[in-house]
Design a protein around this motif. Sequence first.
Motif, PDB file in Angstrom:
ATOM      1  N   PHE A  28       0.879  -1.171   0.000  1.00 16.66           N
ATOM      2  CA  PHE A  28       0.000   0.000   0.000  1.00 16.66           C
ATOM      3  C   PHE A  28       0.912   1.215   0.000  1.00 16.66           C
ATOM      4  CE2 PHE A  28      -2.778  -3.132   2.140  1.00 16.66           C
ATOM      5  CZ  PHE A  28      -3.860  -3.061   1.290  1.00 16.66           C
ATOM      6  N   VAL A  69       3.062  -4.760   2.663  1.00 19.20           N
ATOM      7  CA  VAL A  69       2.303  -5.521   3.658  1.00 19.20           C
ATOM      8  C   VAL A  69       2.552  -7.010   3.489  1.00 19.20           C
ATOM      9  CG1 VAL A  69      -0.011  -6.025   4.488  1.00 19.20           C
ATOM     10  CG2 VAL A  69       0.563  -3.711   3.791  1.00 19.20           C
ATOM     11  N   PRO A 100      -1.400 -12.926  14.321  1.00 15.57           N
ATOM     12  CA  PRO A 100      -1.890 -11.829  15.155  1.00 15.57           C
ATOM     13  C   PRO A 100      -2.575 -10.758  14.303  1.00 15.57           C
ATOM     14  CG  PRO A 100       0.494 -11.727  14.942  1.00 15.57           C
ATOM     15  CD  PRO A 100       0.070 -12.999  14.305  1.00 15.57           C
ATOM     16  N   SER A 101      -3.341  -9.903  14.947  1.00 13.18           N
ATOM     17  CA  SER A 101      -4.065  -8.844  14.252  1.00 13.18           C
ATOM     18  C   SER A 101      -3.085  -7.938  13.503  1.00 13.18           C
ATOM     19  CB  SER A 101      -4.841  -8.045  15.299  1.00 13.18           C
ATOM     20  OG  SER A 101      -5.740  -7.222  14.648  1.00 13.18           O
ATOM     21  N   GLY A 102      -3.418  -7.579  12.271  1.00 12.34           N
ATOM     22  CA  GLY A 102      -2.579  -6.670  11.498  1.00 12.34           C
ATOM     23  C   GLY A 102      -1.450  -7.351  10.756  1.00 12.34           C
ATOM     24  N   CYS A 103      -1.447  -8.688  10.716  1.00 11.39           N
ATOM     25  CA  CYS A 103      -0.316  -9.369  10.081  1.00 11.39           C
ATOM     26  C   CYS A 103      -0.543  -9.563   8.584  1.00 11.39           C
ATOM     27  CB  CYS A 103      -0.063 -10.721  10.743  1.00 11.39           C
ATOM     28  SG  CYS A 103      -1.332 -11.926  10.382  1.00 11.39           S
ATOM     29  N   GLY A 104      -1.701  -9.178   8.081  1.00  9.73           N
ATOM     30  CA  GLY A 104      -1.922  -9.261   6.644  1.00  9.73           C
ATOM     31  C   GLY A 104      -2.805 -10.411   6.198  1.00  9.73           C
ATOM     32  N   LYS A 105      -3.514 -11.027   7.130  1.00  8.70           N
ATOM     33  CA  LYS A 105      -4.388 -12.153   6.766  1.00  8.70           C
ATOM     34  C   LYS A 105      -5.502 -11.696   5.825  1.00  8.70           C
ATOM     35  CE  LYS A 105      -5.720 -12.656  10.987  1.00  8.70           C
ATOM     36  NZ  LYS A 105      -5.052 -11.660  11.807  1.00  8.70           N
ATOM     37  N   SER A 106      -6.206 -10.622   6.237  1.00  8.80           N
ATOM     38  CA  SER A 106      -7.313 -10.144   5.405  1.00  8.80           C
ATOM     39  C   SER A 106      -6.803  -9.697   4.048  1.00  8.80           C
ATOM     40  CB  SER A 106      -8.018  -8.964   6.069  1.00  8.80           C
ATOM     41  OG  SER A 106      -8.566  -9.349   7.288  1.00  8.80           O
ATOM     42  N   THR A 107      -5.663  -9.008   4.040  1.00 12.71           N
ATOM     43  CA  THR A 107      -5.106  -8.536   2.775  1.00 12.71           C
ATOM     44  C   THR A 107      -4.846  -9.713   1.845  1.00 12.71           C
ATOM     45  OG1 THR A 107      -4.082  -6.736   4.000  1.00 12.71           O
ATOM     46  CG2 THR A 107      -3.280  -7.134   1.773  1.00 12.71           C
ATOM     47  N   GLU A 129      -8.439  -6.735  -3.949  1.00 12.56           N
ATOM     48  CA  GLU A 129      -7.255  -5.877  -4.018  1.00 12.56           C
ATOM     49  C   GLU A 129      -6.414  -6.389  -5.185  1.00 12.56           C
ATOM     50  OE1 GLU A 129      -6.598  -3.331  -2.059  1.00 12.56           O
ATOM     51  OE2 GLU A 129      -7.647  -3.703  -0.166  1.00 12.56           O
TER      52      GLU A 129
END
Lengths: 333, 289
Positions: free
Chosen positions: A13, A18, A37-44, A53
């Motif tokens: 990004f 990411v 963990p949260s923010g590690c890029g799973k959703s991305t 994306e």
Amino acid sequence: MGQITLQQVTKAFGDVEVIPPLDLTVDDGEFVVFVGPSGCGKSTLLRLIAGLEDITSGKILIDGKDASHTPPAKRGLAMVFQSYALYPHMSVRKNIAFPLKMAGLSKAEQDAKVDAAAKVLNLGSYIDRKPGQLSGGQRQRVAIGRAIVREPSAFLFDEPLSNLDAALRVNMRLEISELHNQLGTTMIYVTHDQVEAMTMADKIVVLQAGRIEQVGTPLDLYRRPDNIFVAGFIGSPKMNFITGEAAAREGAHTIGIRPEHLTPSPDGGMMQGRVSVAEHLGSDTFMYVETDQHGTLTVRAGGEVAFRHGDRIGLTPMVEHLHRFDESGQAIR
Amino acid sequence: MATAQSRRLARWMSMPAIIVLLLWMVVPLAMTLYFSFRRYNLNYPDRQGWAGWNNYYYFLTDPAFAAAFQNTLVLVIGVLIITVVGGILLALLLDQPFWGQGIVRVLVIAPFFVMPTVSALVWKNMFMNPVNGLFAHAAQAVGLQPIDFLGHHPLSSIVGIVAWAWLPFATLILLTALQSLDREQIEASEMDGAGFGARFFYIILPHMTRSITVVILIQTIFLLGIYAEILVTTNGGPGTQSMNLPYLIAVTTTQQDVGGAAAGGVIAIILANIVAIFLMRMIGKNLES
Ligand SMILES: Nc1ncnc2c1ncn2[C@@H]1O[C@H](COP(=O)(O)OP(=O)(O)O)[C@@H](O)[C@H]1O
Ligand SMILES: [Mg+2]
């Protein structure tokens, strides 16, 4: 069919990378869980696979065909969102029929498929209500219904259970696993909860900061973690880590021992310590023991263990379950 | 939800406001009703007494009334169509990320802050004037005959002027609605195979219905009473071509006929209520959550 291959896929990004180059294969019919963990890029990562994306570089193959730049609707994948993303002004029936309507199916075909999905998911009693009149679990079912009518080659779930209460989460976990057994379709499931990962997955992908730390079956990861991160992330309560002299004696920088692999005894033992907290769950007892040598260790013992706060006890690790790691955190085997 | 006691308390607490509002509304309404049945013309102070239904009769049978009634509807509906459709399009446009978004949004809102008389005068003299106006110059530049907007198309011209002033309001409200649309819903529809058109008609437009309803209701209230724009541009003419009800009532007043104007006012109130009931029947259910 639903085989998905990522080859050297990256995502940035702006200037922020990411996802560094990443390779992964998801086999047809597999239940794969991305955990981290949260923010590690799973959703991305999931959104890259879905096509929501654009990938910055690399290739995504679906069933062997390059789908890197295929629009989301043409990839044959269905996604269940964390917020369910139901269309609030449409009834449950219309929500589920929407992808069919967009595909140009006749009204009769739509009805037949919606009814079939409603039967699988037990939506019958509220099929004509609006999403706003449903509970969280019911909305979740509708979202899954909307996904299955499309008969996708793979399902993508983004933390689908995180908005549900604990009891319902256990229920839905079972239902999704059952659905997978019933349909046999590839499922990719994102969660930050290692319990969900361990219970549902055929294959777990552990992510940290966009990198894959380890891929394997749940028991693989539990028994043979590749590094400290995976060792600490998988398993509950967390693995105990000991550094210093005791580790050096084993020829490692850090040694790890799971709470269930420490045997408590009233006296003797390899280490001694004082019980600071003992949680009696009935089936299990979790104890936090301040040892004289190695700081606080977590111990998991059977429910019949009667130690309480303040007791001095001895601990003996099961040596065959000791994990050894070098300075960079990699496992020594 | 609430206990009986808290409900009783709420009733008492809101009573003063309700009483003030009631007086505020009832006193002028009662006076208007009273005058509308009186013979009351400032030119003939000696003619007094009850007029019966005469004031109503003369107002309703005035040939200008039918024209004014029709023009009022054309004005309201015309402006509503332009502002709602234009507002949706502008909102869709402004919702896209682009360079200078902040400034453009302020510029779009700007017309709303211009006083109606000023904006109407600017339109009349600087744009629509058949000799010196910009439109006339533009037409001449491409070899066309300049159009005398206010002379030949007075009502459409006023609709245009008023729509220009109200477009920002509609845009602003609809843009806010658009921005509150859940991104994941759009993405879900994208995965479900909805193209831009389907997404607009099945997801975006239904999401905006409540805001569109608010825009229509609020604008209707103000558009029924348009007066200043007509006063400074056409004076209701030529003839009665751009005369609406408020303007007709004002004309009656300037003829010193207080009784007749009051009757006109009562008729306008009744017509406005009919419009309101009609609107609420048609779109009011959108406001229920
Ligand atoms: N649209 C975006 N623009 C910029 N950064 C983003 C965007 N989406 C996600 N990120 C960043 O990417 C990282 C991974 O996010 P995400 O995939 O949502 O994590 P997870 O789902 O594992 O919690 C986060 O640091 C987040 O801030
Ligand atoms: Mg996420």
